[in-house]
Design a protein around this motif. Sequence first.
Motif, short mmCIF file in Angstrom:
data_model
loop_
_atom_site.label_atom_id
_atom_site.label_comp_id
_atom_site.label_asym_id
_atom_site.label_seq_id
_atom_site.Cartn_x
_atom_site.Cartn_y
_atom_site.Cartn_z
N GLN A 62 0.97 -1.04 0.02
CA GLN A 62 0.07 -0.10 -0.08
C GLN A 62 0.87 1.39 -0.06
O GLN A 62 2.05 1.16 0.32
N ALA A 63 0.41 2.31 -0.34
CA ALA A 63 1.11 3.51 -0.45
C ALA A 63 0.49 4.65 -0.09
O ALA A 63 -0.75 4.97 0.07
N TYR A 64 1.08 5.50 0.62
CA TYR A 64 0.59 7.12 0.80
C TYR A 64 1.05 8.05 -0.18
O TYR A 64 2.27 7.93 -0.66
N VAL A 65 0.45 8.80 -0.65
CA VAL A 65 0.59 9.97 -1.29
C VAL A 65 0.27 11.16 -0.60
O VAL A 65 -0.78 11.59 -0.71
N VAL A 66 1.29 12.03 -0.34
CA VAL A 66 1.15 13.36 0.47
C VAL A 66 1.19 14.51 -0.68
O VAL A 66 2.30 14.62 -1.27
N THR A 67 0.26 15.35 -0.66
CA THR A 67 0.20 16.33 -1.73
C THR A 67 0.82 17.50 -1.07
O THR A 67 0.81 17.91 0.17
N PRO A 68 1.33 18.57 -1.94
CA PRO A 68 1.90 19.70 -1.59
C PRO A 68 1.32 20.75 -1.04
O PRO A 68 -0.01 20.91 -1.20
N LEU A 69 1.71 21.52 0.07
CA LEU A 69 1.02 22.59 0.48
C LEU A 69 1.22 23.76 -0.44
O LEU A 69 2.30 24.16 -0.88
N ILE A 70 0.10 24.26 -1.01
CA ILE A 70 0.05 25.48 -1.88
C ILE A 70 0.30 26.79 -1.44
O ILE A 70 1.12 27.52 -1.69
N GLU A 71 -0.48 27.04 -0.59
CA GLU A 71 -0.52 28.42 0.43
C GLU A 71 -1.17 28.07 1.82
O GLU A 71 -1.51 27.19 1.93
N GLU A 72 -1.22 29.16 2.66
CA GLU A 72 -2.05 29.03 3.82
C GLU A 72 -3.60 28.91 3.32
O GLU A 72 -4.18 29.95 4.16
N SER A 73 -4.02 28.08 2.70
CA SER A 73 -5.17 28.03 2.22
C SER A 73 -5.83 26.65 2.20
O SER A 73 -5.23 25.90 1.44
N GLU A 74 -6.68 26.38 3.20
CA GLU A 74 -6.97 24.76 3.10
C GLU A 74 -7.97 24.43 2.01
O GLU A 74 -7.75 23.33 1.42
N ALA A 75 -8.76 25.56 1.35
CA ALA A 75 -9.34 25.28 0.14
C ALA A 75 -8.46 25.00 -0.90
O ALA A 75 -8.83 24.14 -1.68
N LEU A 76 -7.32 25.62 -1.14
CA LEU A 76 -6.57 25.36 -2.42
C LEU A 76 -5.73 23.88 -2.01
O LEU A 76 -5.88 23.20 -3.09
N ASP A 77 -5.42 23.81 -0.76
CA ASP A 77 -4.95 22.37 -0.72
C ASP A 77 -5.90 21.19 -1.06
O ASP A 77 -5.53 20.46 -1.70
N VAL A 78 -7.12 21.57 -0.63
CA VAL A 78 -8.05 20.30 -0.87
C VAL A 78 -8.22 20.22 -2.48
O VAL A 78 -8.45 19.17 -3.06
N GLN A 79 -8.33 21.48 -3.20
CA GLN A 79 -8.48 21.43 -4.51
C GLN A 79 -7.25 20.55 -5.09
O GLN A 79 -7.38 19.76 -6.20
N ASN A 80 -5.87 20.77 -4.92
CA ASN A 80 -4.90 20.33 -5.47
C ASN A 80 -4.80 18.89 -5.08
O ASN A 80 -4.81 18.09 -5.73
N ALA A 81 -5.36 18.54 -3.87
CA ALA A 81 -5.45 16.93 -3.46
C ALA A 81 -6.35 16.31 -4.21
O ALA A 81 -6.32 15.27 -5.05
N GLN A 82 -7.52 16.88 -4.44
CA GLN A 82 -8.74 16.64 -5.29
C GLN A 82 -8.17 16.15 -6.87
O GLN A 82 -8.49 15.12 -7.42
N ALA A 83 -7.24 16.98 -7.35
CA ALA A 83 -6.81 17.00 -8.78
C ALA A 83 -5.82 15.74 -8.71
O ALA A 83 -5.86 14.94 -9.70
N ILE A 84 -5.06 15.52 -7.69
CA ILE A 84 -4.08 14.59 -7.65
C ILE A 84 -5.17 13.02 -7.47
O ILE A 84 -4.44 12.09 -8.23
N TRP A 85 -5.68 13.35 -6.68
CA TRP A 85 -6.79 11.80 -6.42
C TRP A 85 -7.47 11.42 -7.80
O TRP A 85 -7.38 10.25 -8.25
N GLU A 86 -7.98 12.36 -8.38
CA GLU A 86 -8.52 12.05 -9.84
C GLU A 86 -7.51 11.53 -11.01
O GLU A 86 -7.75 10.56 -11.66
N GLU A 87 -6.44 12.22 -10.86
CA GLU A 87 -5.23 11.61 -11.74
C GLU A 87 -4.86 10.09 -11.36
O GLU A 87 -4.65 9.32 -12.17
N LEU A 88 -4.88 10.06 -10.23
CA LEU A 88 -4.12 8.61 -9.62
C LEU A 88 -5.52 7.49 -10.01
O LEU A 88 -5.13 6.52 -10.12
N SER A 89 -6.74 7.95 -9.59
CA SER A 89 -7.74 7.01 -9.81
C SER A 89 -7.83 6.57 -11.29
O SER A 89 -8.29 5.61 -11.89
N GLN A 90 -7.38 7.52 -12.59
CA GLN A 90 -7.52 7.13 -13.74
C GLN A 90 -6.18 6.16 -14.12
O GLN A 90 -6.35 5.23 -14.75
N GLU A 91 -5.02 6.44 -13.39
CA GLU A 91 -3.81 6.02 -13.67
C GLU A 91 -3.93 4.52 -13.06
O GLU A 91 -2.96 3.47 -13.65
#
Length: 676
Positions: free
Chosen positions: A464-493
Amino acid sequence: MTALHDSIETLPGVGPKRLEALHALDLFTLEDLLNYFPFRYEDLGARQPSTTLDGEKVTFKGIVSTAPVVRRFGKRSQTYFGLMIDHDNVRVNFFNQPWVAKNIEADQEVAVYGTYNAAKASLAGIKLVSATLNELDPIYPASKQITAKTIRHLIELAWAKLRGQLPEMVPDDVRAKYRLLGQNQMVEWMHFPPDGPSAKQARRSAAFEEFFLFQMRLQLLKQANANYAGEPVKYDKGLVKAFIDGLPYQLTEAQQRVVHEILQDQALPKHMNRLLQGDVGSGKTVVAAIAMYAAVTAGCQAALMAPTEILAQQHAINLAKLFDEAGLDLRVELLTSGLKAAQRRQILADLEDGDIDIIIGTHALLQPDVLFHHLGLAVIDEQHRFGVKQRARLREGGVNPDILAMTATPIPRTLSLTAYGEMDVSIIDQLPAGRKPIQTKWYRHQQFDQALEFMKGQLAQGAQAYVVTPLIEESEALDVQNAQAIWEELSQELPNYQIGLLHGRLSKEEKQNLMADFKANQIQVLVATTVVEVGVDVPNASLMLILDADRFGLAQLHQLRGRVGRGQRQSYTILIADPKTAYGKERLLAMEATNDGFALAQKDLELRGAGDVLGTKQSGLPAFIVADPVKDLTMLSIAQQEAIATLAEPGWDSLTSNKGLVDYLSRTMARYRHFD
């Protein structure tokens, strides 16, 4: 007669506003002022243009070859003149200082301090300096409310009153042993050095004194803690030995040593204040379990306080399982803020009646309505996450348990000697047998596909694997959007695997369910925003992929890496980053080079400085003016040894030669009551 502890307001020119500004810098007495040393010196020694580099700050001394001219541009001005230095003629420009022209005339010898422009053979003047001034100009820490120049003037006034009257702080034999200057010579050369070597010698003496006085306060505090009222935990040695012998694995030598140190402390009739350091995965929890069980065999209760509910729940499950498998009839309960009112009331009643042996919780354990029947040991996990007042709360109300603080953040010796100097320190510096070192690789973003292929290979083998996404700024909303995008990419891959998404906007229950599914291998890849909880234990997870790893500090990266390597599989950490600074590259190279958390912590300290490693306020780090606890670690260690030796000398505080030291400590100890 002027005395060292006279208020600064006795000096001429110190009115209410200036006094307030000085107090903001922790300057209250003439002694404080004389010990307020410059943090650097400007070299005002005259140089030749031919030996001066472009852009270098320098002092030129010569004859004014052309009378000064003042040109005005609205509110701004430029004053310029020629300066003949031997055979070189340099143009000197002063901007917005028209009064300079009144202080110089043609054929006069002057000295000017400024920044040299080699291409134009010109000097951007900063100030005129006296041709007879000392070569080194001290620069003091200042503020918006008070300038360094004013502070220097006040120091000159104070020194004029107290010159030659300063008592010695460091014992005579210690000064002689390390060739340190006497107090009066040291203070004079720190503020008014005749030359470079004198300033260097004074700074060395001042640094040692600063460390020595700090360690004296720390060791006195430690003595007070040792004598602090505490009761011996009269544990059953036979039962504790049987518990250790019955563990499903053998303790490492380091764990055995640490257990011995803790049990020895518990048996003494004084308060234990011990810090347990251990790298991620070193087995601190079982050591804490042994100490808690020892308290229970003595008829006491034990408490374990964790920084998060997930970690508290994990501790409760693991400890209950450990004691159950050992055939021990212990009642372990979990107290968190998420409990229903009736359930909470019942637990509190049973705790006060003594029906609960071990209570696990978060800050909820610190509430006023949490009362113990007989608390003998308080274990605080991830010690630096709790403030002084929170930790002190456990000692109040007549309850004065032994304190065992644990941290998985390796603390380099520098911090052990400063932030944790009054605590006894136990270190687990071995990993359990069979643990394979985690292999760490740093890839550039253009190599992401290679990392993805490697992940596919690991997943195909059942990992099993962890994938830790980067901190974009001091903004939880942006971090979540970023994590969502990576989740979608990995779900396809990775269509054949379950991909989970963990972020700060999920409810507490959703987070707990996700982690439970990941632990049960119902989720094979967990994408997480910031840091996966400290202490989360999923043995089958053997790959940690960290995106934009240069956005994380060394301590964070090491903690993240510690989430893998907990099972029998070979584990890996892949860092994806294109660092733009040398500091960023050094962090990643350090991660590749070693798994040793203590070595990384020391490296982090060197790269970032002491104040930022744990945070100055949070860690209790002292604000040294001259001494540098990172660069001067050997000196800090020696100062500690000499402080311990001084206190061990019978009647040290009644010796005439130590009068200045004793007076200083009696005046200042009240300021330094808390170091934990």
